[in-house]
Each structure stands twice: as C-alpha cells, then as structure tokens.
Design an enzyme around this catalytic site. Structure first.
Site, short mmCIF file in Angstrom:
data_model
loop_
_atom_site.label_atom_id
_atom_site.label_comp_id
_atom_site.label_asym_id
_atom_site.label_seq_id
_atom_site.Cartn_x
_atom_site.Cartn_y
_atom_site.Cartn_z
N SER A 1 0.83 -1.20 0.00
CA SER A 1 0.00 0.00 0.00
C SER A 1 0.87 1.26 0.00
O SER A 1 1.62 1.49 -0.95
CB SER A 1 -0.96 -0.05 1.19
OG SER A 1 -1.98 0.91 1.07
N ASP B 1 -9.97 -5.53 -3.81
CA ASP B 1 -9.41 -4.51 -2.93
C ASP B 1 -10.38 -3.33 -2.86
O ASP B 1 -10.71 -2.74 -3.90
CB ASP B 1 -8.05 -4.04 -3.47
CG ASP B 1 -7.27 -3.23 -2.47
OD1 ASP B 1 -7.86 -2.31 -1.86
OD2 ASP B 1 -6.07 -3.49 -2.29
N HIS C 1 -7.26 -6.12 0.40
CA HIS C 1 -6.10 -5.29 0.76
C HIS C 1 -5.38 -5.80 2.01
O HIS C 1 -4.43 -5.19 2.47
CB HIS C 1 -6.59 -3.86 1.00
CG HIS C 1 -5.53 -2.80 0.94
ND1 HIS C 1 -4.95 -2.38 -0.24
CD2 HIS C 1 -4.95 -2.05 1.91
CE1 HIS C 1 -4.08 -1.43 0.00
NE2 HIS C 1 -4.05 -1.21 1.30
#
Length: 277
Positions: free
Chosen positions: A146, A222, A254
């Site tokens: 991320s 996600d 995610h």
C-alpha cells in the site's frame, strides 16, 4: 542501538531494535529477521515498507515472510512507517502524520523537523545495519504494501544502483492523481510541483523505469482500488516496456491475508535477483 527483543525464528533470529535517528530527529524502532546463514557471513537484504497506520510490527507478525526468507538466506528489515513521539507532529486523520510518513522528506511545517523517511530508509538505516549486523549492502532489494508499495517503487526507481529488484503489494500507484497522495504530498512537500514527481510511481515508471525486474500484485476485490489506481502503473510499464509483471489477483482484498498468500512468490522473485552473479 538498543535491543528490545531477539527471538529464535526458523533457525534464525527475529529482533526488534531502537536507535537514535538523526534523519528523523528522535528514537526509531525497526524489526530485523536474520537467517541462520548469517552466522557464516553477510547475507542479502530485503526491505519491507509497511502501509498506513502500521508500525514495524504488522508485517513482521502477519506477512509470513520469515519462513521463505529463511529458506533463501535473506535478511528482512521492517522499518516503522513514520517518526513517533510526543514532540512529533501528528494529525487526527489516520492517513497523515504519525503512521503515515509516505516515505518522503517533508519540507513543510510542522512536518519538516522529523518526517524524513526517505533519508531514513535509503541512507541512515542501511548504514546502521551494515555496521551492526552481517548484511551485504551490495545486495539489496525492496518491497512494500500500500503506502509502503508506493515507497518501495519510488525509492527503487530513484536509486536503481541500490536495489536489485522491486516488488509491491497493492501499491498506491499514482499519488499525484489520488486522494491517497494529493493530501499528503501537499502537507509534506507543499503545493504541487516537480518535487511531487519523484514520489509518483506511475510518473517515474514512464520517465525512468527501473533497471531490474518489477513484480506488483493487487487484489481485484481490494476496496481501495480507486485510490490505488493500478491501471496507471500498468500503462506506464507497458509504454516503457518495463521488465516486470503487474498481476491482478482474483478475489483478494487489501489485507495481510492477501499479502501472506503471495509472499512466497515475492521472496523467490527477490532471491533470484539477489543471488544473481
């Protein structure tokens, strides 16, 4: 440097350490897994940069990386995601301030005195590790998740001589065009300018590319896909004809369930580059 803990792990050692950081102007904490092979001599290094709200601990305990790193004889470094402390600037929002350093060197108040994560990850912490542990700094690779995937990609492209390979899980690919990026880059670096470009993976991929292999995984389920914008990086990689793979993994989200599922792939990918002659 102070030892907070050192625990046996897959015949190696998982440690947590604190030290005074000149880059960040205070005490920093990092995790370090040293494989059994380090007892015989220096081993290559894989950096793992974590995402928003994380500390050094999240990937260290959730990613399942140590088992695969032990097989390949690779050291794993888990830096924190920002400076911390009562004297360090912070924000009520989860995506700015402590836990959200975005791997940049801040130039704006109140962030500039401490938020220098770029220098910390790229220069200061490697120098510390090289002086204290049996690591081979001529063989470094980098990955992240991320916000950390953003950091890994941008650091690698800015410093291709330092990293042999780069990978990312669910990276923020185009912060100059995303709400996960415009807010933070404005706060840390000021109004939009050329200073932002170094910290945008899609822009850097189109302009420079990376002199080595690239692997990116993002889940199709996600919930942050519109913020991550993997299509921008895919376009840049294709336009650049970059040596690499960007994979959309069906059904994955995610979370660290996703990261741990594909961690073996990423460790093996980096091992091939780190042990290449």
């Amino acid at each position: 440097m102070d030892i907070k803990s050192e625990i046996a792990c897959f015949a190696g050692t998982q440690g947590v350490y604190t030290h005074a950081s000149d880059a960040c102007g205070g005490k920093m904490t990092f995790g370090l897994f040293m494989p059994e092979q380090a007892r015989l001599g220096p081993v290559p290094v894989l950096w793992y940069l974590s995402g928003l709200t994380c500390t050094h601990e999240n990937a260290m305990t959730k990613a399942g990386a140590q088992a695969w790193a032990a097989e390949e004889g690779i050291a794993l470094v888990f830096p924190d995601t920002s400076p911390r402390g009562a004297d360090v600037a912070d924000d009520e929002a989860y995506d700015l301030g402590q836990g959200a350093g975005f791997y940049v060197n801040a130039t704006q108040d109140p962030w500039a005195p401490h938020f220098r994560m770029w220098d910390y990850v790229a220069d200061e912490l490697p120098a510390l590790l090289g002086g204290e542990f049996a690591v081979d700094l001529e063989r470094q690779s980098i990955t992240g998740h991320s916000m950390g995937g953003h950091g890994a990609l941008t650091l690698a492209m800015a410093r291709p001589a330092q990293y042999r390979s780069v990978s990312a899980f669910s990276p923020i690919c185009n912060p100059m065009g995303s709400d996960w990026g415009q807010k933070q880059l404005t706060a840390y670096l000021g109004a939009k300018s050329s200073a932002w470009e170094t910290h945008d993976a899609s822009h850097q991929m189109l302009e420079k590319g990376f002199d080595g292999p690239v692997l990116v995984d993002t889940g199709t389920q996600d919930p942050f896909l519109d913020l991550l914008m993997p299509e921008t990086l895919a376009f840049s990689m294709a336009k650049r004809r970059q040596n690499g793979h960007l994979r959309l993994q069906p059904g994955y989200d995610h979370s660290y369930f996703f990261v741990s599922t594909f961690m073996e792939d990423h460790i093996n990918f980096h091992a091939e580059a780190l042990y290449a002659e």
